[in-house]
Design a protein around this motif. Structure first.
Motif, short mmCIF file in Angstrom:
data_model
loop_
_atom_site.label_atom_id
_atom_site.label_comp_id
_atom_site.label_asym_id
_atom_site.label_seq_id
_atom_site.Cartn_x
_atom_site.Cartn_y
_atom_site.Cartn_z
N GLU A 1 -41.86 -66.61 67.43
CA GLU A 1 -41.99 -67.13 68.79
C GLU A 1 -40.64 -67.71 69.21
O GLU A 1 -40.18 -68.72 68.67
N GLN A 2 -40.00 -67.03 70.16
CA GLN A 2 -38.68 -67.44 70.61
C GLN A 2 -38.78 -68.59 71.58
O GLN A 2 -39.44 -68.49 72.63
N LYS A 3 -38.16 -69.71 71.26
CA LYS A 3 -38.16 -70.91 72.12
C LYS A 3 -36.94 -70.85 73.03
O LYS A 3 -35.82 -70.61 72.58
N VAL A 4 -37.15 -71.04 74.33
CA VAL A 4 -36.06 -71.12 75.29
C VAL A 4 -35.95 -72.55 75.80
O VAL A 4 -36.83 -73.37 75.57
N SER A 5 -34.88 -72.84 76.48
CA SER A 5 -34.55 -74.24 76.78
C SER A 5 -35.49 -74.88 77.80
O SER A 5 -35.70 -76.08 77.78
N LYS A 6 -36.07 -74.07 78.69
CA LYS A 6 -36.96 -74.63 79.71
C LYS A 6 -37.96 -73.56 80.13
O LYS A 6 -37.82 -72.39 79.79
N ASP A 7 -38.98 -73.96 80.86
CA ASP A 7 -39.98 -73.01 81.35
C ASP A 7 -39.33 -72.01 82.30
O ASP A 7 -38.72 -72.40 83.30
N ILE A 8 -39.46 -70.73 81.99
CA ILE A 8 -38.94 -69.68 82.85
C ILE A 8 -39.98 -68.58 82.99
O ILE A 8 -40.90 -68.47 82.19
N GLU A 9 -39.80 -67.72 84.01
CA GLU A 9 -40.80 -66.70 84.33
C GLU A 9 -40.38 -65.32 83.80
O GLU A 9 -40.29 -64.36 84.55
N ILE A 10 -40.13 -65.24 82.54
CA ILE A 10 -39.73 -63.96 81.94
C ILE A 10 -40.81 -62.92 82.11
O ILE A 10 -40.54 -61.72 82.24
N LYS B 1 -44.81 -68.80 83.78
CA LYS B 1 -43.88 -69.79 83.26
C LYS B 1 -44.22 -70.17 81.82
O LYS B 1 -45.36 -70.45 81.49
N SER B 2 -43.20 -70.17 80.97
CA SER B 2 -43.38 -70.56 79.58
C SER B 2 -42.01 -70.88 79.00
O SER B 2 -40.98 -70.45 79.54
N ASN B 3 -42.01 -71.64 77.91
CA ASN B 3 -40.74 -71.88 77.20
C ASN B 3 -40.79 -71.27 75.81
O ASN B 3 -39.95 -71.55 74.97
N LYS B 4 -41.79 -70.40 75.58
CA LYS B 4 -41.93 -69.77 74.28
C LYS B 4 -42.52 -68.37 74.47
O LYS B 4 -43.47 -68.19 75.24
N PHE B 5 -41.93 -67.41 73.76
CA PHE B 5 -42.34 -66.02 73.94
C PHE B 5 -42.44 -65.31 72.60
O PHE B 5 -41.53 -65.37 71.78
#
Length: 495
Positions: A100-109, A113-117
């Motif tokens: 699970e890739q953690k990103v710095s803030k909630d984004i709409e990849i 919206k999430s900060n983990k993918f």
């Protein structure tokens, strides 16, 4: 299996904190000769990954499942599903999550919206859930998922996405010998309705509670302190899918296999198997070769989503209230809202396609009368709205009938009554009506060329699909319909 140091991944793996019954740890099956076919540089950058590293030989070894990345947790998830209405035990039979890739803030990849993918390898080999399958995938279906999932994202649909497709250097045996391939899929999670069905059927109340709490933490943390957070979870999932399916309908997307294992808790589109986009408007349209009775036809998608949500609701009943009758009553009240929620989303999307800003009772008849004419005169779904938006190709077919002219006058009167300028009207229509979609014959053309080693056709198609709402002259050839044929277009699962 050897591991490589972690140069760009920022894993914060949480699914492995669930009881081990929810997943199986996997020893990957290395492939002979991984070769990059396509790589999504924009998506990779959004995830905070190192593009050049992932395209290097060591990076390809990771994306092929030949080497484990340090910090990754290689697991296949367990789940069940109602497939064409019949319940069965399933699981990731050819897919492995690497972390699970953690990103710095909630984004709409994924448009959510999430900060983990989740980063998942699809086609990487056998798992404990493969049953009689080989766990492998072939190039065509993996490229299809890449094309369609990226097109869906650019169309504004909540969706899982594709990071890369690699050839494996190995042959896969289906109805004929095929080129092996692995797709790297990105999702805000792979929690499915079927994951809850698995917990409810095999792990009891405590297992469902653990999973529900995890889903709330991951996707709907704002309901943590609700008076009845499990009922609130049902409400959120219901809203998410009423929104999602209305979006599908607005662009003519047909999923093809809306089993409960293919519906996500997050409300993202997943599992692009026999999916396709409708050309000629016909609510009965079915593309999937296995959907012989039309269960998942275009017109049925909203009701099937409702049916699936009911199956999800059944898994939560024991958490909503200790009194079974009270729990059923509360859940039913939420489920009863689905039809109105869906209709509200659908009519909003459709009136935007016609440049109608405000809510009025007559909107419904204007929309339905147009759709009825489109069906009667066999007009293309996407191109009809492009014609209305850009005043193009209106000298033929439905557009020259007295029936359409009467409708057009009513529509124009409706537009005048809302107090918006024509510039505002047509700007709304341009934002709501894609000029291009991944038309089925264009997708097949790209896949056939790629199978013969020519990637330029696919690359050009993806370039056109990147900005589907922006009209450009070079899009004209991608608006054209396929040549008439006596045989209906059919799609296949590709498994």
């Amino acid at each position: 299996m050897s591991k490589v140091n972690n140069p760009c991944f920022n894993f914060e793996n949480t699914y492995i904190n669930l009881p081990k019954s929810f997943y199986s740890e996997i020893n990957l099956s290395p492939v002979k000769k991984p070769e990059l076919v396509i790589f999504n540089e924009d998506l990779s950058k959004s995830l905070g990954l190192d593009n050049e590293y992932l395209k290097s030989q060591e990076g390809l070894e990771i994306l092929a499942g030949n080497k484990k990345v340090d910090g990754g947790e290689y697991i296949a998830q367990a789940y069940c599903g109602h497939q064409f209405g019949h319940f069965t035990m399933l699981g990731d039979g050819r897919a492995v999550m690497i972390g699970e890739q953690k990103v710095s803030k909630d984004i709409e990849i994924t448009k959510k919206k999430s900060n983990k993918f989740d980063i998942q390898l699809k086609g990487s080999g056998r798992t404990p859930y493969s049953r009689s399958g080989d766990g492998r995938a072939v190039l065509g279906p993996m490229l299809r998922e890449y094309i369609i999932s990226e097109a869906m994202y650019n169309l504004g649909m909540p969706t899982t996405r594709s990071l890369a497709v690699l050839k494996t250097g190995e042959k896969v045996y289906r109805e004929s010998v095929k080129e092996g391939a692995i797709l790297t899929r990105i999702a805000s999670s792979h929690l499915r309705f079927g994951t809850f069905e698995y917990a409810a059927n095999y792990l009891g109340k405590e297992g469902v509670k653990i999973l529900a709490d995890y889903a709330i933490d991951r996707h709907y943390s704002h309901i943590k302190d609700s008076e009845n957070k499990y009922l609130s979870l049902l409400e959120e999932v219901t809203k998410a899918h009423a929104y999602l399916v209305a979006k599908w309908q607005s662009v003519g997307f047909i999923h093809g296999v809306m089993n409960t294992d293919n519906m996500t808790i997050s409300g993202e589109t997943i599992d692009y198997g026999p999916c396709a986009f409708m050309d000629i408007y016909n609510p009965e349209t079915v593309f999937s070769s296995i959907d012989v009775h039309g269960r998942y036809a275009y017109k049925n998608q909203p009701n099937i989503a409702s049916w699936n949500i009911c199956r999800f609701a059944e898994t939560l009943l024991q958490l909503i209230d200790d009194d079974e009758e009270a729990s059923i009553d509360m859940a039913q009240k939420v489920l009863n809202k689905y039809t109105d929620l869906y209709f509200e989303n659908w009519i909003y999307n459709m009136r935007c396609k016609l440049g109608i800003f405000d809510k009025e009772e007559e909107n419904k008849s204007i929309i339905e009368d147009l759709l009825s004419m489109m069906e009667k005169y066999k007009e293309d779904f996407t191109n009809t709205f492009v014609s209305l938006t850009y005043k193009k190709d209106m000298d033929r077919g439905m557009f020259i009938t007295s029936e359409f002219k009467g409708w057009y006058e009513n529509w124009q009167e409706r537009l005048k009554s809302q107090g918006k300028s024509l510039d505002e009207v047509y700007e709304l229509m341009k934002k709501s009506n894609p000029v291009v979609i991944p038309r089925n014959h264009r997708v097949e053309e790209a896949l056939k060329a790629a199978d013969n080693g020519d990637l330029t056709v696919m690359e050009k198609l993806l370039c056109v699909l990147k900005n589907p709402y922006e009209y450009k002259e070079n899009m004209e050839e991608y608006r054209q319909l396929a040549e008439p044929t006596d045989l209906p277009y059919r799609t296949y699962c590709g498994t």
